[in-house]
Scaffold this active site. Structure first.
Site, mmCIF file in Angstrom:
data_model
loop_
_atom_site.group_PDB
_atom_site.id
_atom_site.type_symbol
_atom_site.label_atom_id
_atom_site.label_comp_id
_atom_site.label_asym_id
_atom_site.label_seq_id
_atom_site.Cartn_x
_atom_site.Cartn_y
_atom_site.Cartn_z
ATOM 1 N N GLU A 184 -12.834 59.247 -36.066
ATOM 2 C CA GLU A 184 -13.783 60.374 -36.143
ATOM 3 C C GLU A 184 -14.840 60.364 -35.027
ATOM 4 O OE1 GLU A 184 -15.285 60.282 -40.157
ATOM 5 O OE2 GLU A 184 -13.316 60.668 -41.013
ATOM 6 N N ASN A 225 -7.856 58.341 -34.839
ATOM 7 C CA ASN A 225 -7.705 58.970 -36.153
ATOM 8 C C ASN A 225 -8.857 59.942 -36.408
ATOM 9 O OD1 ASN A 225 -6.434 59.082 -38.809
ATOM 10 N ND2 ASN A 225 -8.181 57.920 -39.600
ATOM 11 N N HIS A 261 -7.910 65.825 -45.111
ATOM 12 C CA HIS A 261 -8.623 65.928 -46.394
ATOM 13 C C HIS A 261 -8.829 67.426 -46.619
ATOM 14 C CE1 HIS A 261 -9.226 61.661 -46.751
ATOM 15 N NE2 HIS A 261 -9.671 61.615 -45.503
ATOM 16 N N GLU A 291 -4.371 60.337 -44.133
ATOM 17 C CA GLU A 291 -5.293 60.265 -45.287
ATOM 18 C C GLU A 291 -5.166 61.495 -46.186
ATOM 19 O OE1 GLU A 291 -9.335 59.365 -44.198
ATOM 20 O OE2 GLU A 291 -8.733 57.973 -42.609
ATOM 21 N N ASP A 293 -5.196 64.171 -48.826
ATOM 22 C CA ASP A 293 -5.434 64.511 -50.231
ATOM 23 C C ASP A 293 -5.768 65.997 -50.285
ATOM 24 O OD1 ASP A 293 -8.164 64.339 -49.385
ATOM 25 O OD2 ASP A 293 -8.453 62.420 -50.397
HETATM 26 C C1 XIL Z 1 -13.816 56.681 -47.645
HETATM 27 C C2 XIL Z 1 -13.417 55.842 -48.857
HETATM 28 O O1 XIL Z 1 -12.396 56.505 -49.545
HETATM 29 C C3 XIL Z 1 -14.614 55.633 -49.744
HETATM 30 O O2 XIL Z 1 -14.295 54.749 -50.813
HETATM 31 C C4 XIL Z 1 -15.771 55.064 -48.927
HETATM 32 O O3 XIL Z 1 -16.908 54.944 -49.738
HETATM 33 C C5 XIL Z 1 -16.073 55.947 -47.752
HETATM 34 O O4 XIL Z 1 -14.911 56.108 -46.973
HETATM 35 N N1 XIL Z 1 -12.261 59.371 -43.582
HETATM 36 C C6 XIL Z 1 -11.896 58.064 -43.399
HETATM 37 C C7 XIL Z 1 -11.895 57.115 -44.554
HETATM 38 O O5 XIL Z 1 -11.459 57.707 -42.311
HETATM 39 O O6 XIL Z 1 -12.186 55.796 -44.173
HETATM 40 C C8 XIL Z 1 -12.868 57.565 -45.621
HETATM 41 O O7 XIL Z 1 -12.735 56.694 -46.755
HETATM 42 C C9 XIL Z 1 -12.610 59.004 -45.987
HETATM 43 C C10 XIL Z 1 -12.810 59.909 -44.792
#
Ligand code: XIL
Length: 373
Positions: A184, A225, A261, A291, A293
């Site tokens: 990020e 990423n 996400h 990631e 969801d």
């Molecule tokens: C999130 C985790 O799911 C949480 O448990 C933590 O508190 C914060 O991070 N992008 C990412 C992940 O790259 O590492 C993040 O994970 C979600 C967003």
């Protein structure tokens, strides 16, 4: 010789025992806040028996399609809930530690590294023939206090990041095959995020991070990423030119992670996603869905779950149709353990199994799509 009556009694007892055991493992465990969940009965109940137990699995089907399939894994349930580990090993062949490899966790004090949670995840993965996606070496979130409040000079910041990357990547050398080196780093408007690393070191921190990771494990596959740059647009263009610059300068980068996400109210344009994957393929890079969801605004309804299933299917479809998409990883697999309710109040149910580990329509959508030829 036992009498027939005795033998029948013994067999009946055994059957009763087997039934009791199966019932126990089929039965959902009570969990917190199951309100609003859709109850499955009939055919779904049959499917429940196969998730994480017997029968075909996502990982078997995915292997035949040439991709890996996986989930983020949380240390607590991995050790505390046998069902969690059982499903994980049955369904997936790649895992990403959800938090256990983040800076704050592995490097809590300046000269102290703490690898035990991450080591346990890596051991679990190796024991079950799963790949590990290391996550993540450089991010501006989940940092320890000693670092954020440290007032370090530019050369100290450089030393800290180099030492951190070297130490962590070396520790897992040969065991973590893929690293999200940088997470990020690009803002929505396409500029570089004004992070502690950009401010502390300057824009060269990006290329340095990849080079340091490569020094520590020359075999590891190194990824950038990010989230929100999966399709085409300002952010993905900025990511693309950043990555192209690295490739042109010969930096050791092998792929780009697409986080995803997302939510059904603004579903991604899958054509744009494939086009974006394609232009990265032209640079010689792999892509991974890292990631995924698909959060649902409460209350959860059958319609919303179906819409969610279609989105899961469309992202997997995009990955299957792109020549360079090699992994499809979700940010967890059960609504029992997901970051969504905490980070997106009013939203939930973003994953493919519900809070009781029962398959949702999204699970079926992935299975169906992987079966297709
Ligand atoms: C999130 C985790 O799911 C949480 O448990 C933590 O508190 C914060 O991070 N992008 C990412 C992940 O790259 O590492 C993040 O994970 C979600 C967003």
């Amino acid at each position: 010789m036992r009498r027939l009556g005795d033998r029948i009694a013994v067999v009946a007892l055994m059957l009763l025992l087997v039934a009791a055991v199966l019932r126990i493992s089929w039965e959902p465990k009570p969990g917190s806040g199951a309100e609003g969940q859709i109850r499955h009965s009939g055919p779904a109940a049959v499917a429940v028996a196969s998730v994480g137990m017997v029968g075909t699995s996502l990982r078997t089907l995915a292997r035949a399609r040439g991709i890996r399939i996986g989930a983020a894994v949380a240390s607590g349930p991995l050790h505390g809930e046998p069902r969690y580990a059982e499903i994980l090993r049955h369904e997936f062949n790649v895992v990403t530690p959800e938090n256990a490899m983040k800076f704050e966790w592995v490097h809590p004090r300046q000269n102290v590294y703490a690898f035990s949670d991450a080591d346990a995840i890596v051991a679990f993965a190796r024991a079950n023939d799963m790949q590990v996606r290391g996550h993540t070496l450089v991010w501006h979130v989940s940092l320890p206090r000693w670092l954020t409040g440290g007032n370090f000079t530019r050369s100290e910041m450089r030393d800290i990041l180099r030492e951190h990357i070297h130490e962590v990547v070396r520790h897992f050398r040969g065991q973590v095959e893929v690293w999200d080196v940088l997470n990020e780093a690009v803002a929505d408007d396409g500029s570089l995020e004004k992070t502690i690393w950009l401010r502390g070191i300057g824009p060269e921190y990006i290329e340095l991070a990849f080079r340091w990771a490569h020094e520590a494990d020359p075999q590891a596959r190194l990824f950038y990423n990010d989230n929100g740059g999966e399709g085409l647009g300002r952010k993905s263009d900025a990511i693309y030119s950043l990555i192209r610059g690295l490739v042109q300068r010969g930096a050791p980068i092998h792929g780009v992670g697409f986080q995803f996400h997302i939510n059904p109210e603004s579903p991604p344009n899958t054509r744009a996603v494939v086009a974006n994957m394609d232009r990265l393929a032209a640079l010689g890079l792999e892509v991974h869905v890292t990631e995924l969801d698909v959060r649902i605004k409460k209350p959860v309804t059958e319609e919303k779950l179906d819409a969610q299933a279609r989105i899961y299917g469309s992202i997997l479809g995009a990955c299957l149709s792109a020549r360079n998409c090699r992994a499809f990883v979700m940010w967890g697999f059960t609504d029992r353990h997901s970051w969504i309710p905490l980070f997106f109040p009013g939203w939930g149910a973003g994953l493919i199994l519900d809070e009781f580990y029962r398959p949702k329509p999204a699970y079926g959508a992935l299975m169906d799509l992987l079966r297709e030829r």
